[in-house]
Design a protein around this motif. Sequence first.
Motif, short mmCIF file in Angstrom:
data_model
loop_
_atom_site.label_atom_id
_atom_site.label_comp_id
_atom_site.label_asym_id
_atom_site.label_seq_id
_atom_site.Cartn_x
_atom_site.Cartn_y
_atom_site.Cartn_z
N GLY A 135 0.79 -1.22 0.00
CA GLY A 135 0.00 0.00 0.00
C GLY A 135 0.82 1.26 0.00
O GLY A 135 0.26 2.37 -0.08
N GLY A 136 2.15 1.13 0.07
CA GLY A 136 3.01 2.31 0.05
C GLY A 136 3.01 2.97 -1.32
O GLY A 136 2.79 2.34 -2.34
N ALA A 137 3.28 4.27 -1.32
CA ALA A 137 3.27 5.04 -2.57
C ALA A 137 4.56 4.82 -3.34
O ALA A 137 5.63 4.65 -2.76
CB ALA A 137 3.09 6.52 -2.26
N PRO A 138 4.49 4.83 -4.66
CA PRO A 138 5.71 4.77 -5.47
C PRO A 138 6.49 6.07 -5.32
O PRO A 138 5.91 7.12 -5.04
CB PRO A 138 5.19 4.59 -6.90
N PHE A 139 7.81 6.00 -5.53
CA PHE A 139 8.63 7.20 -5.42
C PHE A 139 8.95 7.72 -6.81
O PHE A 139 9.24 6.93 -7.71
CB PHE A 139 9.92 6.89 -4.66
N PRO A 140 8.90 9.04 -7.02
CA PRO A 140 9.13 9.59 -8.37
C PRO A 140 10.55 9.31 -8.86
O PRO A 140 11.48 9.07 -8.09
CB PRO A 140 8.90 11.10 -8.17
N TRP A 141 10.71 9.40 -10.19
CA TRP A 141 12.04 9.31 -10.79
C TRP A 141 12.94 10.38 -10.17
O TRP A 141 12.52 11.53 -9.99
CB TRP A 141 11.97 9.54 -12.30
N HIS A 142 14.18 10.02 -9.88
CA HIS A 142 15.09 10.99 -9.29
C HIS A 142 16.53 10.55 -9.50
O HIS A 142 16.81 9.38 -9.76
CB HIS A 142 14.83 11.15 -7.79
N GLN A 143 17.44 11.51 -9.39
CA GLN A 143 18.86 11.24 -9.34
C GLN A 143 19.34 11.41 -7.91
O GLN A 143 18.64 12.01 -7.08
CB GLN A 143 19.62 12.20 -10.26
N GLU A 144 20.53 10.90 -7.62
CA GLU A 144 21.04 11.00 -6.26
C GLU A 144 21.70 12.34 -5.97
O GLU A 144 21.67 12.84 -4.85
CB GLU A 144 22.05 9.87 -5.99
N SER A 145 22.30 12.96 -6.98
CA SER A 145 23.11 14.15 -6.73
C SER A 145 22.34 15.31 -6.08
O SER A 145 22.91 16.00 -5.22
CB SER A 145 23.78 14.63 -8.02
N PRO A 146 21.06 15.57 -6.42
CA PRO A 146 20.39 16.67 -5.74
C PRO A 146 20.25 16.46 -4.23
O PRO A 146 20.19 17.43 -3.47
CB PRO A 146 19.01 16.71 -6.41
N TYR A 147 20.20 15.19 -3.80
CA TYR A 147 20.08 14.90 -2.38
C TYR A 147 21.42 15.06 -1.66
O TYR A 147 21.48 15.39 -0.48
CB TYR A 147 19.56 13.47 -2.18
N TRP A 148 22.50 14.77 -2.35
CA TRP A 148 23.80 14.65 -1.69
C TRP A 148 24.75 15.81 -1.98
O TRP A 148 25.82 15.89 -1.39
CB TRP A 148 24.48 13.35 -2.13
N THR A 149 24.37 16.70 -2.88
CA THR A 149 25.32 17.69 -3.35
C THR A 149 25.83 18.62 -2.26
O THR A 149 26.94 19.15 -2.34
CB THR A 149 24.70 18.52 -4.50
N TYR A 150 25.04 18.82 -1.18
CA TYR A 150 25.48 19.71 -0.11
C TYR A 150 26.23 18.99 1.00
O TYR A 150 26.67 19.62 1.95
CB TYR A 150 24.27 20.45 0.47
N GLY A 151 26.39 17.69 0.88
CA GLY A 151 27.10 16.96 1.91
C GLY A 151 28.31 16.21 1.42
O GLY A 151 29.15 15.80 2.22
N ALA A 152 28.42 16.04 0.11
CA ALA A 152 29.52 15.26 -0.46
C ALA A 152 30.42 16.17 -1.28
O ALA A 152 29.94 16.95 -2.11
CB ALA A 152 28.98 14.14 -1.34
N GLU A 153 31.71 16.07 -1.04
CA GLU A 153 32.66 16.91 -1.78
C GLU A 153 32.87 16.41 -3.20
O GLU A 153 33.11 17.19 -4.11
CB GLU A 153 33.99 16.95 -1.04
N ARG A 154 32.79 15.09 -3.40
CA ARG A 154 33.04 14.50 -4.72
C ARG A 154 31.92 13.52 -5.06
O ARG A 154 31.97 12.35 -4.68
CB ARG A 154 34.39 13.78 -4.72
#
Length: 228
Positions: A135-154
């Motif tokens: 019954g859980g909702a599907p998650f939209p298409w996404h890339q990882e970089s928008p989530y991690w760009t402010y925490g990962a240097e590379r």
Amino acid sequence: MRMDRSPEATPDELEQFEQLGFFARVRVFGDRELGPLRDAAERAHQAILEAAEAEPDTPVERIDNQRYQVLRGSTVKWEWRDELRAVRSMEPCEHLDPRLAGLLDDPRLWGPARSVLGCDALSVFSDKLNVKRPGGAPFPWHQESPYWTYGAERLDQIVSVLCYLDDANQDNGCLWVIPGSHLLGHLPGLAERGTLGALYTDVREVPGTPQPIELPAGFALAAAVERA
């Protein structure tokens, strides 16, 4: 039975990773290991539910249709439907059960990632438990970089490793990918999708055919973060 594999990625795996952006390893974990790991995941989920009951005043942040809450040292994303009392994900999760923590030190997982990156040592950027209840909702298409760009240097030095504790198929909501899309760099978001729209990917103009990653329990998948 423990299903040991070489900790290094093979030439074929490295080629697939470069061209497609991922590769899967067959039966990394055997049945005797999967049982305790599933139990660890369920215990972690239950610990979060109990913490939510015991700490009713803990703030819940609502962004668009999503609910976030910090419980037991983990950022919890709840299922989008209020009536479904289930967690979508918890990050980090390794501190909630020592068996989950043990995965971070398993060479069958970090070994291939190390050889993909061509380095001698790795550090953990994040660990996360994704929970998919009926019954859980599907998650939209996404890339990882928008989530991690402010925490990962590379971002180009990050490899995601997914461990499948249950069979994953199209019926129960497996991961989907567009092979080779990691080579396209950061793609436009969806401005019409509210505050979080920038985190979702507009794939209408992305070349390639979406592919479901249907894998049995015990498999592991190494995936690339998109190139800059």
